[in-house]
Design a protein around this motif. Sequence first.
Motif, PDB file in Angstrom:
ATOM      1  N   MET A 173     -40.099  42.958 -15.482  1.00 18.19           N
ATOM      2  CA  MET A 173     -40.795  41.913 -16.235  1.00 18.19           C
ATOM      3  C   MET A 173     -41.955  42.524 -17.000  1.00 18.19           C
ATOM      4  O   MET A 173     -42.577  43.481 -16.594  1.00 18.19           O
ATOM      5  N   THR A 174     -42.277  41.900 -18.097  1.00 10.47           N
ATOM      6  CA  THR A 174     -43.411  42.380 -18.865  1.00 10.47           C
ATOM      7  C   THR A 174     -44.694  41.886 -18.236  1.00 10.47           C
ATOM      8  O   THR A 174     -44.729  40.848 -17.580  1.00 10.47           O
TER       9      THR A 174
ATOM     10  N   PRO B 111     -48.121  40.135 -18.425  1.00  9.11           N
ATOM     11  CA  PRO B 111     -48.670  39.157 -19.358  1.00  9.11           C
ATOM     12  C   PRO B 111     -49.910  39.711 -20.065  1.00  9.11           C
ATOM     13  O   PRO B 111     -50.659  40.501 -19.491  1.00  9.11           O
TER      14      PRO B 111
ATOM     15  N   SER C 227     -60.760  39.132 -13.178  1.00  8.72           N
ATOM     16  CA  SER C 227     -60.498  39.235 -11.751  1.00  8.72           C
ATOM     17  C   SER C 227     -58.993  39.260 -11.491  1.00  8.72           C
ATOM     18  O   SER C 227     -58.512  39.977 -10.634  1.00  8.72           O
ATOM     19  N   VAL C 228     -58.297  38.450 -12.258  1.00  9.02           N
ATOM     20  CA  VAL C 228     -56.852  38.404 -12.082  1.00  9.02           C
ATOM     21  C   VAL C 228     -56.253  39.764 -12.417  1.00  9.02           C
ATOM     22  O   VAL C 228     -55.376  40.271 -11.726  1.00  9.02           O
TER      23      VAL C 228
ATOM     24  N   ARG D  99     -56.697  42.144  -9.661  1.00 10.46           N
ATOM     25  CA  ARG D  99     -55.766  41.947  -8.567  1.00 10.46           C
ATOM     26  C   ARG D  99     -54.351  42.313  -8.974  1.00 10.46           C
ATOM     27  O   ARG D  99     -53.534  42.686  -8.173  1.00 10.46           O
ATOM     28  N   ARG D 100     -54.101  42.175 -10.259  1.00 11.03           N
ATOM     29  CA  ARG D 100     -52.763  42.490 -10.732  1.00 11.03           C
ATOM     30  C   ARG D 100     -52.384  43.933 -10.410  1.00 11.03           C
ATOM     31  O   ARG D 100     -51.239  44.236 -10.125  1.00 11.03           O
TER      32      ARG D 100
ATOM     33  N   MET E 122     -51.226  43.900  -7.080  1.00 11.27           N
ATOM     34  CA  MET E 122     -49.934  43.227  -7.025  1.00 11.27           C
ATOM     35  C   MET E 122     -48.833  44.111  -7.584  1.00 11.27           C
ATOM     36  O   MET E 122     -47.727  44.126  -7.081  1.00 11.27           O
TER      37      MET E 122
ATOM     38  N   ARG F  54     -31.188  36.785  -9.984  1.00 15.02           N
ATOM     39  CA  ARG F  54     -32.578  36.998 -10.370  1.00 15.02           C
ATOM     40  C   ARG F  54     -33.072  35.987 -11.391  1.00 15.02           C
ATOM     41  O   ARG F  54     -34.221  35.566 -11.342  1.00 15.02           O
ATOM     42  N   ASN F  55     -32.190  35.587 -12.292  1.00 14.30           N
ATOM     43  CA  ASN F  55     -32.681  34.893 -13.472  1.00 14.30           C
ATOM     44  C   ASN F  55     -32.310  33.422 -13.598  1.00 14.30           C
ATOM     45  O   ASN F  55     -32.658  32.807 -14.597  1.00 14.30           O
ATOM     46  N   THR F  56     -31.607  32.879 -12.651  1.00 16.12           N
ATOM     47  CA  THR F  56     -31.244  31.464 -12.806  1.00 16.12           C
ATOM     48  C   THR F  56     -31.867  30.640 -11.681  1.00 16.12           C
ATOM     49  O   THR F  56     -32.188  31.152 -10.617  1.00 16.12           O
ATOM     50  N   ARG F  57     -32.018  29.354 -11.979  1.00 19.32           N
ATOM     51  CA  ARG F  57     -32.570  28.446 -10.967  1.00 19.32           C
ATOM     52  C   ARG F  57     -31.708  28.473  -9.715  1.00 19.32           C
ATOM     53  O   ARG F  57     -32.200  28.556  -8.606  1.00 19.32           O
TER      54      ARG F  57
ATOM     55  N   ARG G 250     -32.181  31.603  -7.594  1.00 17.11           N
ATOM     56  CA  ARG G 250     -33.425  31.670  -6.821  1.00 17.11           C
ATOM     57  C   ARG G 250     -33.359  30.774  -5.585  1.00 17.11           C
ATOM     58  O   ARG G 250     -34.056  31.013  -4.608  1.00 17.11           O
TER      59      ARG G 250
ATOM     60  N   GLN H 158     -37.640  25.675 -12.606  1.00 20.55           N
ATOM     61  CA  GLN H 158     -38.262  26.751 -13.369  1.00 20.55           C
ATOM     62  C   GLN H 158     -37.986  26.567 -14.860  1.00 20.55           C
ATOM     63  O   GLN H 158     -36.895  26.166 -15.245  1.00 20.55           O
TER      64      GLN H 158
ATOM     65  N   GLY I 218     -30.292  29.634 -19.954  1.00 22.48           N
ATOM     66  CA  GLY I 218     -30.443  29.348 -18.533  1.00 22.48           C
ATOM     67  C   GLY I 218     -31.199  30.439 -17.791  1.00 22.48           C
ATOM     68  O   GLY I 218     -31.254  30.460 -16.575  1.00 22.48           O
TER      69      GLY I 218
ATOM     70  N   ILE J 234     -34.417  32.187 -16.401  1.00 24.19           N
ATOM     71  CA  ILE J 234     -35.753  31.726 -16.045  1.00 24.19           C
ATOM     72  C   ILE J 234     -36.790  32.461 -16.896  1.00 24.19           C
ATOM     73  O   ILE J 234     -36.769  33.685 -16.984  1.00 24.19           O
TER      74      ILE J 234
END
Lengths: 348, 496
Positions: A1-2, A4, A10-11, A14-15, A18, A202-205, A208, B102, B108, B110
């Motif tokens: 993931m990229t 943000p 502060s975030v 912590r990133r 993380m 990984r990528n669909t509702r 998950r 999500q 589709g 996320i």
Amino acid sequence: MTVPTTAAGSVAARRTVMSKVGARLLSREAGVAATLILVVVFTTLQNPNFVFSPDGYRDLLLTPSILMLVAVGQAFVIITRNVDLSVGSIVGITAYLTGRLFIDIPGIPVLAVFLAGAIVGGALGLINGALVAVARVPALVITLGTLYIYRGLNVAWVGSDRINASDLPREFRSLGTDQILSIPVLTIVAVLVLIAAAWYLRNTRGGREFYAIGSDPDAADLYGLKVNRRIITAFVMSGALSGLAGVMFAARYGTVSSQAGTGWELQAIGAAVIGGVAISGGVGTVWGAAIGAFLLLTINRALPVIGIQDFWQRAVVGALIIGAIVLDRVLAVRQARKLREMRDTDND
Amino acid sequence: MLELRNVSKTFGSVVALSDGNLVLESGSIHALVGENGAGKSTLVKIIAGLYRRDQGDYLLRGESVDFTSTAQAKNAGIAVIYQEPTLFPDLSVAENIYMGRQPTNRFGRIDRKAMRAEARAIFERLGVRIDPDRVTEGLSIADQQLIEIAKAISLDARVLIMDEPTAALSGNEVARLFAVARSLRDEGRAIMFISHRFDEVFELCDTITVMRDGAYIATTPAHETTIEEMVRMMVGRDVATLFPKVDASIGDVVLHVDGLNRAGVFHDISFSVRAGEIVGLAGLVGAGRSEVARAVFGVDSYDSGSVTLLGRALPAGRPAEAVRRGLAFVPEDRRKQGLVLDSGVARNLTLAVRDSLRRFGLIRTRDENRLTGIWATRLEVKASAMDTVVGTLSGGNQQKVVLGKWLSTEPKVLIIDEPTRGIDVGTKAEVHRLLSDLAGQGLAVLMISSELPEVLGMADRVLVMREGRITAEIDRVDATPENVMFAATQQKEGAR
């Protein structure tokens, strides 16, 4: 993931912590892959034939590809905090089914046979899933039962018969040896399936939700997720992928007896665990399970090459599985401590 | 906004809720108070769609609804935050908020970036700092509750129910939660707050509904009532006649506990129990009563302090020694901790005396049955045969089997945790009569109970615990529902 671009100070601080934690998760698959490469390199230095012979090279990619499919299916099930012990028997049934289809229906398209294997495997998985989800009996017990039932059906069906390479059409047999850009066709098929499965998880509702269910089944119920449906889906996936593996088994080996696929369930579970799929559910990727399958079979093949006795070969595989779990545990404890410390500093 | 009228729910023969009434208004924080077992949780579960009501009306925005799943209630804009937040520990915070909803792109897939940004926006609005990317594992209860609240906001829930949200929070965390609750109220949401801490109820809530014994008692604006009045409504009933304990001659101290401590669980617990005396240990669920009992018996450890049994120090952490020396412990959860559910009555009854029953290393069924016969008759256990599987007995009879098991060890001190939980009224009285008889024969009894009438009726002395400390010791003659309840919830009044 990229990462943000908008992040408060502060975030952002912590990133970094993380991302280390995230890197840890990533590194599990990378670590298993590194081990795999190490084993291959080391063994090849001992005996160049391990890779640089036609047989050796094919075995390196082809044999694990079949187990890989089963391990990917198994990962689906384990992620939902279940287990599927019947996969070896499903491989056996569908492998024999493949031969029977070619014998009984001359001229049947190869693709149709692949589909039939996946559908029959999926149907057997559906039985597992329905029993686990509806009867609410632990999957360990249900699939231990169906392990024997499916194998029993297979033995009754096959008897002392066996499928021989000569029973199979040439175009199907050649699938077991064909290569595209020097990569076996069956491996390409298996990897495509792997990529699709990994993307879905990984990528669909829906994908998950498997993780959510395995992470805390009671919370998933309270949340209103369709737990039963997902669990059934996981078992169908496991069955269908095992069915696919059964067809590939027939293409690879040509000979299928009633004992085909015996013991694969434990190898598949071992592969998933080695690859970082937590047996308690909710954690892990199919990539890990897939690489785990390669590592498991490659080590199995490497040990005799470097002259380790049969008894120790099994012990090494066992140690690998236990080592993987202990490693997971140690890392989990360390991560929990790190997260706790983060919390304490946050609350100041 | 949300209204319940005469809602009832029964489980088998147990009436959990007989007459539930509730009106939640938008822009209001409504408190629901009542003793343990008053039916608050059942009411909440009906609202949340976890249980279905047997009777009565459930109106949402004036329309009748009938939820059959939590998903339906959620979609209708009702969010419930349970005492223990129910999150997925292995998943990220953002994913916990948006699971199943999500944001996705048109394939589709996320959109994690969008999901993260939305989560961050909600946290900013709540004025809290939680990293949406971190896994939920390891977060404090307070942060987990905030994630639940964020979930509710992301769903745009109009009704938010919090079941004892402050039970596990520190002072700062409570203040932060209240600030969030007030801002949600000001956005026009209806909030319901269940709590045992009256100071918090009066600080936060504008309306109070009191429940007792599964029924609605009253709803009043918070500024028109007082803590005293509320407590009276919570406990107000005739108790003296229900559970008469026969006066017994009280002898010497047999169990003495001095300065027992266990960090974070209970502190400075001292008390003694005399022969022939029943000491009631009252308090709310979670006050640490069972933990003290377990530590005294030796199942759990303690950090400092001492336990003296019959004049001799009892070593910590040695339950077998405690049993040998005459201590018996009937635990709270008899199904899990007191019985082997799949075994017969005789097997269970003789479980604690298997050694003395043994001859040449073997136990004869005849001996087992003889002993069982004695106790089954004395306790009037209603089982068809000695080998009836105890799992099939009623709750009351199961409790008698557990009691019999311990009484057959001929104890001097009996610790009994929630003796009549889940037992019907008739059998309850029998258990009480039994305890009373035993005390009359010189047994010292420490009885933990969440049922106020039971404590007041049975106990010669009442100890009250609150948040790990004994806050009051009240004699039978002075004990009233009010002063016990006060000590269980407040520091003032009733404290020595």
